[in-house]
Design an enzyme around this catalytic site. Structure first.
Site, PDB file in Angstrom:
ATOM      1  N   LYS A  53       0.847  -1.206   0.000  1.00 39.47           N
ATOM      2  CA  LYS A  53       0.000   0.000   0.000  1.00 39.47           C
ATOM      3  C   LYS A  53       0.880   1.253   0.000  1.00 39.47           C
ATOM      4  CE  LYS A  53      -3.879  -2.361   2.193  1.00 39.47           C
ATOM      5  NZ  LYS A  53      -4.759  -2.567   3.340  1.00 39.47           N
ATOM      6  N   GLN A  97      -4.589  -1.917   9.587  1.00 41.68           N
ATOM      7  CA  GLN A  97      -4.552  -3.197   8.878  1.00 41.68           C
ATOM      8  C   GLN A  97      -5.174  -4.299   9.734  1.00 41.68           C
ATOM      9  OE1 GLN A  97      -3.645  -3.523   5.737  1.00 41.68           O
ATOM     10  NE2 GLN A  97      -4.062  -5.715   5.711  1.00 41.68           N
ATOM     11  N   ASP A 120     -10.846   3.134   4.940  1.00 44.34           N
ATOM     12  CA  ASP A 120     -11.236   1.724   4.854  1.00 44.34           C
ATOM     13  C   ASP A 120     -12.763   1.585   4.786  1.00 44.34           C
ATOM     14  OD1 ASP A 120      -9.793  -0.577   4.619  1.00 44.34           O
ATOM     15  OD2 ASP A 120      -9.472  -0.878   6.760  1.00 44.34           O
TER      16      ASP A 120
HETATM   17  N1  LIG Z   1      -7.899  -2.765   7.062  1.00 46.99           N
HETATM   18  C1  LIG Z   1      -7.978  -3.708   6.122  1.00 46.99           C
HETATM   19  N2  LIG Z   1      -7.445  -4.917   6.335  1.00 46.99           N
HETATM   20  C2  LIG Z   1      -7.563  -5.868   5.380  1.00 46.99           C
HETATM   21  C3  LIG Z   1      -8.182  -5.584   4.128  1.00 46.99           C
HETATM   22  C4  LIG Z   1      -8.742  -4.305   3.951  1.00 46.99           C
HETATM   23  O1  LIG Z   1      -9.370  -3.992   2.895  1.00 46.99           O
HETATM   24  N3  LIG Z   1      -8.623  -3.391   4.960  1.00 46.99           N
HETATM   25  N4  LIG Z   1      -8.182  -6.538   3.119  1.00 46.99           N
HETATM   26  C5  LIG Z   1      -7.416  -7.757   3.259  1.00 46.99           C
HETATM   27  C6  LIG Z   1      -5.991  -7.732   2.800  1.00 46.99           C
HETATM   28  N5  LIG Z   1      -5.651  -6.792   1.740  1.00 46.99           N
HETATM   29  C7  LIG Z   1      -5.535  -5.485   2.052  1.00 46.99           C
HETATM   30  O2  LIG Z   1      -5.403  -5.077   3.165  1.00 46.99           O
HETATM   31  C8  LIG Z   1      -5.240  -7.241   0.441  1.00 46.99           C
HETATM   32  C9  LIG Z   1      -5.425  -8.537   0.054  1.00 46.99           C
HETATM   33  C10 LIG Z   1      -4.941  -8.973  -1.205  1.00 46.99           C
HETATM   34  C11 LIG Z   1      -4.289  -8.107  -2.042  1.00 46.99           C
HETATM   35  C12 LIG Z   1      -3.707  -8.554  -3.345  1.00 46.99           C
HETATM   36  O3  LIG Z   1      -3.338  -7.737  -4.166  1.00 46.99           O
HETATM   37  N6  LIG Z   1      -3.583  -9.847  -3.547  1.00 46.99           N
HETATM   38  C13 LIG Z   1      -2.900 -10.368  -4.729  1.00 46.99           C
HETATM   39  C14 LIG Z   1      -2.060 -11.552  -4.317  1.00 46.99           C
HETATM   40  C15 LIG Z   1      -1.032 -11.176  -3.303  1.00 46.99           C
HETATM   41  C16 LIG Z   1      -0.098 -12.298  -2.914  1.00 46.99           C
HETATM   42  O4  LIG Z   1       0.597 -12.813  -3.766  1.00 46.99           O
HETATM   43  O5  LIG Z   1      -0.085 -12.617  -1.703  1.00 46.99           O
HETATM   44  C17 LIG Z   1      -3.922 -10.788  -5.757  1.00 46.99           C
HETATM   45  O6  LIG Z   1      -5.033 -11.218  -5.373  1.00 46.99           O
HETATM   46  O7  LIG Z   1      -3.576 -10.727  -6.931  1.00 46.99           O
HETATM   47  C18 LIG Z   1      -4.131  -6.806  -1.654  1.00 46.99           C
HETATM   48  C19 LIG Z   1      -4.598  -6.368  -0.425  1.00 46.99           C
HETATM   49  C20 LIG Z   1      -7.363  -8.193   4.722  1.00 46.99           C
HETATM   50  N7  LIG Z   1      -7.045  -7.107   5.585  1.00 46.99           N
END
Ligand SMILES: Nc1nc2c(c(=O)[nH]1)N[C@@H](CN(C=O)c1ccc(C(=O)N[C@@H](CCC(=O)O)C(=O)O)cc1)CN2
Length: 296
Positions: A53, A97, A120
């Site tokens: 991020k 997070q 968020d």
């Molecule tokens: N406060 C928050 N916590 C969490 C959120 C949120 O929206 N707000 N969401 C999830 C985790 N998350 C962001 O925080 C998140 C999850 C996945 C990805 C992402 O780009 N994933 C990739 C693969 C990544 C990898 O290889 O591990 C994909 O799907 O292509 C970004 C952000 C929980 N916590």
């Protein structure tokens, strides 16, 4: 079955379009929007997401700071940090997070974030605004899903949409956004009897259940659009593990369009967070121009 036929609804081009808009709008503000990223402990996934991020924020001209707190941080210390960030006029957006370590209660923490800085979209003022179709900041993954569908030209208005999963982060808010967009929405979950009978009624099926390969081809209407929000790490022979979604890969032979995992919804979450930070900064700028202060 070895080869998919469904159209791939790729996340990266849709995320790039959202990031371009965030960059353009941020550049019009008198100061770069600032995102405060709060992380407690060293959960490897959280460390990686928060780092991603901050990196993307700088790519679109936003400033950010990672407030990395030790894993034994108390609720009072976490609330005190949020209070400081709320009061700091240089901070446009605050993200805590998730998940937090087990000894911390997320509800009072999310409640402590000033709604105008809640990028968020998880403060009750913002979730209430969503359900009443009022202006507010929308949760990142749900808003990202809406942007992904729009980018790929999937019409939502009038569609029968089934959402599987009722989490506060994805299932509930995406159902609200879809309702606001004139879809007919069914919210299903682990206690839904005969889940397949429900999911087969969907023109658009959104799966955020947190269970690898829960949705199999027999549960999907031929030609349906399927959005896979699941990110499950499954073991592999080399011990590295691999990411897979909540949707079985063979669904590609039945669906008309499908989001991949990885490379589907995930990148939209981060892009929408930065867009939300720009929106928050724009509104704060407009409000302080009028009142001289940020009103809750
Ligand atoms: N406060 C928050 N916590 C969490 C959120 C949120 O929206 N707000 N969401 C999830 C985790 N998350 C962001 O925080 C998140 C999850 C996945 C990805 C992402 O780009 N994933 C990739 C693969 C990544 C990898 O290889 O591990 C994909 O799907 O292509 C970004 C952000 C929980 N916590």
């Amino acid at each position: 079955m070895t080869q998919g036929t469904a159209q791939v609804l790729a996340g990266p081009p849709a995320a790039a379009a959202l990031l371009d808009e965030a960059r353009r709008r941020a550049a019009r503000l008198p100061h770069p929007p600032h995102l405060a990223l709060v992380r407690v402990g060293e959960d490897p996934a959280s460390v990686s997401y928060v780092r991603g991020k901050a990196k993307k924020a700088s790519e679109v001209g936003l400033s950010s700071h990672v407030h990395a707190l030790p894993g034994d941080t108390t609720q009072a210390d976490l609330l005190a940090l949020i209070g400081t960030l709320n009061a700091d006029p240089a901070v446009s957006g605050i993200l805590v997070q998730l998940p937090l370590p087990a000894h911390l209660d997320p509800a009072p923490v999310l409640l402590a974030v000033h709604p105008a800085k809640d990028v968020d979209g998880l403060h009750p003022a913002n979730t209430g605004a969503l359900w009443n179709a009022h202006e507010g900041l929308r949760p990142c993954t749900p808003a990202g899903i809406m942007a992904l569908l729009a980018h790929h030209g999937v019409p939502v208005r009038g569609a029968r949409v089934v959402v599987v999963g009722r989490s506060a982060l994805v299932g509930r808010p995406v159902a609200g956004l879809l309702l606001n967009a004139d879809a007919t929405v069914t919210l299903a979950h682990r206690a839904t009897p005969d889940l397949g009978a429900v999911t087969r009624g969907a023109d658009i099926l959104i799966v955020a259940a947190g269970q690898a390969h829960l949705i199999t081809p027999d549960m999907v209407r031929p030609g349906a659009t399927v959005v896979d929000v699941g990110i499950n790490r499954v073991p592999t022979e080399d011990g590295k593990g691999r990411l897979t979604g909540d949707v079985h890969p063979d669904v590609a032979h039945v669906a008309g369009a499908l989001t991949p995992v990885p490379g589907g919804v995930g990148p939209m979450t981060v892009a929408q967070l930065l867009m939300n930070t720009v929106i928050a900064a724009e509104r704060q700028h407009a409000q302080t121009e009028v009142t001289g202060e940020l009103v809750r």
